[in-house]
Design a protein around this motif. Sequence first.
Motif, PDB file in Angstrom:
ATOM      1  N   PHE A 199       0.803  -1.215   0.000  1.00 18.78           N
ATOM      2  CA  PHE A 199       0.000   0.000   0.000  1.00 18.78           C
ATOM      3  C   PHE A 199       0.844   1.277   0.000  1.00 18.78           C
ATOM      4  N   VAL A 200       2.145   1.136   0.292  1.00 16.62           N
ATOM      5  CA  VAL A 200       3.043   2.288   0.331  1.00 16.62           C
ATOM      6  C   VAL A 200       4.086   2.121  -0.760  1.00 16.62           C
ATOM      7  N   ARG A 201       4.278   3.154  -1.573  1.00 15.75           N
ATOM      8  CA  ARG A 201       5.260   3.089  -2.651  1.00 15.75           C
ATOM      9  C   ARG A 201       6.646   2.831  -2.082  1.00 15.75           C
ATOM     10  N   GLY A 202       7.330   1.858  -2.681  1.00 11.78           N
ATOM     11  CA  GLY A 202       8.673   1.520  -2.241  1.00 11.78           C
ATOM     12  C   GLY A 202       8.716   0.520  -1.105  1.00 11.78           C
ATOM     13  N   ALA A 203       7.551   0.124  -0.604  1.00 12.11           N
ATOM     14  CA  ALA A 203       7.509  -0.847   0.492  1.00 12.11           C
ATOM     15  C   ALA A 203       7.917  -2.225  -0.021  1.00 12.11           C
ATOM     16  N   PRO A 204       8.436  -3.083   0.854  1.00 13.58           N
ATOM     17  CA  PRO A 204       8.824  -4.435   0.428  1.00 13.58           C
ATOM     18  C   PRO A 204       7.637  -5.208  -0.131  1.00 13.58           C
ATOM     19  N   ARG A 205       7.924  -6.108  -1.065  1.00 14.97           N
ATOM     20  CA  ARG A 205       6.878  -6.960  -1.623  1.00 14.97           C
ATOM     21  C   ARG A 205       6.400  -7.950  -0.571  1.00 14.97           C
ATOM     22  N   ASN A 206       5.206  -8.448  -0.755  1.00 16.25           N
ATOM     23  CA  ASN A 206       4.627  -9.421   0.155  1.00 16.25           C
ATOM     24  C   ASN A 206       4.551 -10.794  -0.501  1.00 16.25           C
ATOM     25  N   PRO A 207       4.630 -11.869   0.295  1.00 18.57           N
ATOM     26  CA  PRO A 207       4.564 -13.217  -0.273  1.00 18.57           C
ATOM     27  C   PRO A 207       3.144 -13.562  -0.705  1.00 18.57           C
ATOM     28  N   PRO A 208       2.986 -14.464  -1.669  1.00 16.82           N
ATOM     29  CA  PRO A 208       1.652 -14.948  -2.018  1.00 16.82           C
ATOM     30  C   PRO A 208       0.966 -15.505  -0.776  1.00 16.82           C
ATOM     31  N   ALA A 209      -0.252 -15.066  -0.551  1.00 15.55           N
ATOM     32  CA  ALA A 209      -0.974 -15.471   0.657  1.00 15.55           C
ATOM     33  C   ALA A 209      -1.885 -16.664   0.419  1.00 15.55           C
ATOM     34  N   LEU A 210      -2.319 -16.827  -0.820  1.00 16.82           N
ATOM     35  CA  LEU A 210      -3.317 -17.850  -1.130  1.00 16.82           C
ATOM     36  C   LEU A 210      -3.006 -18.456  -2.494  1.00 16.82           C
ATOM     37  N   LEU A 211      -3.132 -19.767  -2.600  1.00 20.58           N
ATOM     38  CA  LEU A 211      -3.044 -20.461  -3.878  1.00 20.58           C
ATOM     39  C   LEU A 211      -4.379 -21.158  -4.117  1.00 20.58           C
ATOM     40  N   GLN A 212      -5.037 -20.777  -5.209  1.00 25.24           N
ATOM     41  CA  GLN A 212      -6.329 -21.354  -5.537  1.00 25.24           C
ATOM     42  C   GLN A 212      -6.171 -22.433  -6.595  1.00 25.24           C
ATOM     43  N   VAL A 213      -6.795 -23.578  -6.379  1.00 25.46           N
ATOM     44  CA  VAL A 213      -6.748 -24.696  -7.324  1.00 25.46           C
ATOM     45  C   VAL A 213      -8.185 -25.123  -7.622  1.00 25.46           C
ATOM     46  N   ALA A 214      -8.633 -24.861  -8.851  1.00 28.13           N
ATOM     47  CA  ALA A 214      -9.991 -25.220  -9.275  1.00 28.13           C
ATOM     48  C   ALA A 214      -9.941 -26.502 -10.087  1.00 28.13           C
ATOM     49  N   THR A 215     -10.790 -27.452  -9.769  1.00 33.48           N
ATOM     50  CA  THR A 215     -10.737 -28.741 -10.444  1.00 33.48           C
ATOM     51  C   THR A 215     -11.590 -28.748 -11.704  1.00 33.48           C
ATOM     52  N   LEU A 216     -11.172 -29.598 -12.629  1.00 31.67           N
ATOM     53  CA  LEU A 216     -11.906 -29.811 -13.873  1.00 31.67           C
ATOM     54  C   LEU A 216     -11.910 -31.297 -14.144  1.00 31.67           C
ATOM     55  N   ALA A 217     -13.083 -31.868 -14.293  1.00 33.75           N
ATOM     56  CA  ALA A 217     -13.190 -33.302 -14.552  1.00 33.75           C
ATOM     57  C   ALA A 217     -13.051 -33.566 -16.037  1.00 33.75           C
ATOM     58  N   GLY A 218     -12.494 -34.738 -16.378  1.00 33.87           N
ATOM     59  CA  GLY A 218     -12.364 -35.103 -17.780  1.00 33.87           C
ATOM     60  C   GLY A 218     -11.044 -34.643 -18.353  1.00 33.87           C
ATOM     61  N   GLY A 219     -10.792 -35.018 -19.602  1.00 37.19           N
ATOM     62  CA  GLY A 219      -9.564 -34.643 -20.282  1.00 37.19           C
ATOM     63  C   GLY A 219      -9.806 -33.470 -21.202  1.00 37.19           C
ATOM     64  N   ALA A 220      -8.994 -33.360 -22.233  1.00 37.90           N
ATOM     65  CA  ALA A 220      -9.116 -32.233 -23.150  1.00 37.90           C
ATOM     66  C   ALA A 220     -10.347 -32.356 -24.035  1.00 37.90           C
ATOM     67  N   ARG A 221     -10.900 -33.538 -24.142  1.00 43.84           N
ATOM     68  CA  ARG A 221     -12.132 -33.740 -24.899  1.00 43.84           C
ATOM     69  C   ARG A 221     -13.289 -33.909 -23.920  1.00 43.84           C
ATOM     70  N   GLY A 222     -14.425 -33.418 -24.276  1.00 44.30           N
ATOM     71  CA  GLY A 222     -15.598 -33.564 -23.429  1.00 44.30           C
ATOM     72  C   GLY A 222     -15.432 -32.911 -22.084  1.00 44.30           C
ATOM     73  N   LEU A 223     -14.897 -31.704 -22.078  1.00 45.37           N
ATOM     74  CA  LEU A 223     -14.637 -31.021 -20.819  1.00 45.37           C
ATOM     75  C   LEU A 223     -15.931 -30.708 -20.085  1.00 45.37           C
ATOM     76  N   ARG A 224     -15.904 -30.839 -18.787  1.00 42.14           N
ATOM     77  CA  ARG A 224     -17.025 -30.381 -17.973  1.00 42.14           C
ATOM     78  C   ARG A 224     -16.466 -29.786 -16.696  1.00 42.14           C
ATOM     79  N   SER A 225     -17.188 -28.859 -16.139  1.00 43.32           N
ATOM     80  CA  SER A 225     -16.671 -28.121 -15.006  1.00 43.32           C
ATOM     81  C   SER A 225     -16.613 -28.982 -13.752  1.00 43.32           C
ATOM     82  N   GLY A 226     -15.552 -28.809 -12.984  1.00 41.68           N
ATOM     83  CA  GLY A 226     -15.467 -29.473 -11.697  1.00 41.68           C
ATOM     84  C   GLY A 226     -16.340 -28.769 -10.679  1.00 41.68           C
ATOM     85  N   GLU A 227     -16.358 -29.292  -9.465  1.00 44.89           N
ATOM     86  CA  GLU A 227     -17.283 -28.769  -8.467  1.00 44.89           C
ATOM     87  C   GLU A 227     -16.599 -28.119  -7.283  1.00 44.89           C
ATOM     88  N   ARG A 228     -15.272 -28.145  -7.227  1.00 40.85           N
ATOM     89  CA  ARG A 228     -14.601 -27.612  -6.043  1.00 40.85           C
ATOM     90  C   ARG A 228     -13.456 -26.687  -6.416  1.00 40.85           C
TER      91      ARG A 228
END
Length: 221
Positions: free
Chosen positions: A39-68
């Motif tokens: 929030f302050v110019r020149g301040a040190p960078r912050n580490p990534p706080a969150l890593l989001q992983v969204a699932t997708l069922a199926g392969g490259a063919r017949g893709l359908r959305s995952g649920e989590r």
Amino acid sequence: WERPTEPFLVDSPAKVQLAREALTSVKCVGIDTETRPSFVRGAPRNPPALLQVATLAGGARGLRSGERVFLFDLLTLLPEHSPAVDEALIDILCGDDVLVVGVDMISDVAELREWYPECRCFRNPRTLLDLGRRRGTRKRQSLRSLAREFAGVEIVKGRVQRSDWSSRPLSAVQLTYAANDARLTVEILIGAGSEEEFAARQDLVETRAAYWVCTECGGER
């Protein structure tokens, strides 16, 4: 844009184990990260706080959305529980059998590797597809424009994008926002029909381990 994503906050070893079990059979995931802004110019960078992983069922063919969507609370889990996080994510990020999609993943992966060197799963990602990376140009397409083109949705970032992602507990609004960002990456792939069709329409570069050469780990798994 809002869509139910049933985000699952992974903030303990027990929840890491649950996430690991749920992710064992996936063939494609969308990833994103959230970081507290400086929030302050020149301040040190912050580490990534969150890593989001969204699932997708199926392969490259017949893709359908995952649920989590799994939200890995990196600030809470690391470095103490890095072995458990590795067990949950190394086959996804460093294996050859899971397609990982995202937007601007080069910088995301570089930040994860820099801030969390104890995690092997961030050292040498392999089957990655950066949805916004076009061949022959340095210009990157944003998540917003990709969502409009391929998923047919308009997203409004708002203030939550620049909220304090290091504060705990995270609010319900933050969790929903983070989950939707990751979910949108797989929705974009679904909207394109398949990995091959998306690559044909976008002239994408499929990014692999050579893009992130790690001299310390030497490709160690």
